[in-house]
Design an enzyme around this catalytic site. Structure first.
Site, PDB file in Angstrom:
ATOM      1  N   PRO A  23       6.663   3.119   2.152  1.00 14.92           N
ATOM      2  CA  PRO A  23       6.626   3.171   0.682  1.00 14.92           C
ATOM      3  C   PRO A  23       6.329   4.580   0.144  1.00 14.92           C
ATOM      4  O   PRO A  23       6.934   5.019  -0.831  1.00 14.92           O
ATOM      5  CB  PRO A  23       5.515   2.188   0.307  1.00 14.92           C
ATOM      6  CG  PRO A  23       5.456   1.233   1.452  1.00 14.92           C
ATOM      7  CD  PRO A  23       5.769   2.067   2.663  1.00 14.92           C
TER       8      PRO A  23
ATOM      9  N   ALA B  56       0.862  -1.179   0.000  1.00 15.80           N
ATOM     10  CA  ALA B  56       0.000   0.000   0.000  1.00 15.80           C
ATOM     11  C   ALA B  56       0.899   1.230   0.000  1.00 15.80           C
ATOM     12  O   ALA B  56       2.016   1.192   0.515  1.00 15.80           O
ATOM     13  CB  ALA B  56      -0.900  -0.008   1.231  1.00 15.80           C
ATOM     14  N   LEU B  57       0.414   2.303  -0.598  1.00 14.17           N
ATOM     15  CA  LEU B  57       1.221   3.526  -0.676  1.00 14.17           C
ATOM     16  C   LEU B  57       1.021   4.327   0.616  1.00 14.17           C
ATOM     17  O   LEU B  57       0.320   5.331   0.657  1.00 14.17           O
ATOM     18  CB  LEU B  57       0.817   4.334  -1.911  1.00 14.17           C
ATOM     19  CG  LEU B  57       1.832   5.335  -2.457  1.00 14.17           C
ATOM     20  CD1 LEU B  57       3.208   4.702  -2.633  1.00 14.17           C
ATOM     21  CD2 LEU B  57       1.360   5.896  -3.777  1.00 14.17           C
ATOM     22  N   HIS B  58       1.598   3.822   1.709  1.00 15.17           N
ATOM     23  CA  HIS B  58       1.507   4.483   3.008  1.00 15.17           C
ATOM     24  C   HIS B  58       2.880   4.435   3.675  1.00 15.17           C
ATOM     25  O   HIS B  58       3.763   3.718   3.230  1.00 15.17           O
ATOM     26  CB  HIS B  58       0.454   3.804   3.895  1.00 15.17           C
ATOM     27  CG  HIS B  58       0.799   2.403   4.272  1.00 15.17           C
ATOM     28  ND1 HIS B  58       1.623   2.097   5.331  1.00 15.17           N
ATOM     29  CD2 HIS B  58       0.471   1.218   3.703  1.00 15.17           C
ATOM     30  CE1 HIS B  58       1.775   0.785   5.404  1.00 15.17           C
ATOM     31  NE2 HIS B  58       1.088   0.225   4.424  1.00 15.17           N
ATOM     32  N   ALA B  59       3.042   5.218   4.713  1.00 19.33           N
ATOM     33  CA  ALA B  59       4.250   5.247   5.543  1.00 19.33           C
ATOM     34  C   ALA B  59       5.546   5.115   4.754  1.00 19.33           C
ATOM     35  O   ALA B  59       5.879   5.993   3.972  1.00 19.33           O
ATOM     36  CB  ALA B  59       4.151   4.202   6.641  1.00 19.33           C
TER      37      ALA B  59
END
Length: 88
Positions: free
Chosen positions: A20, A15-18
């Protein structure tokens, strides 16, 4: 000013969070061009961690990368490579 765009799929399981998202934004910040990333009708400034996080992109999502500026082509190549190599 040259403008370009490219589509790339976020690897499944990422997922594109934190972390990444931070890696993605750090890559974007290396370039002078105006860079955006979009998905599902939402568009974010690729150089803003909060905007990228707000996209809520999950693994398997198609991202639309756009760049406008003198180093647009190089920026897109770097961002597409970055997305393809992201790990959780």
């Amino acid at each position: 000013m040259p403008a370009s765009s490219e589509s790339v799929t976020l690897p499944s399981g990422v997922a594109l969070h934190a972390r990444p998202a931070a890696t993605f934004v750090k890559t974007a910040l290396k370039f002078q061009s105006r860079l955006t990333v979009g998905t599902d009708g939402k568009v974010a400034d690729a150089k803003s961690i909060l905007a990228v996080l707000a996209l809520g992109a999950v693994g398997g999502t198609m991202l639309r990368l756009s760049a406008e500026g003198d180093d647009a082509r190089e920026a897109l190549t770097a961002l597409a490579t970055c997305v393809s190599g992201l790990i959780e």
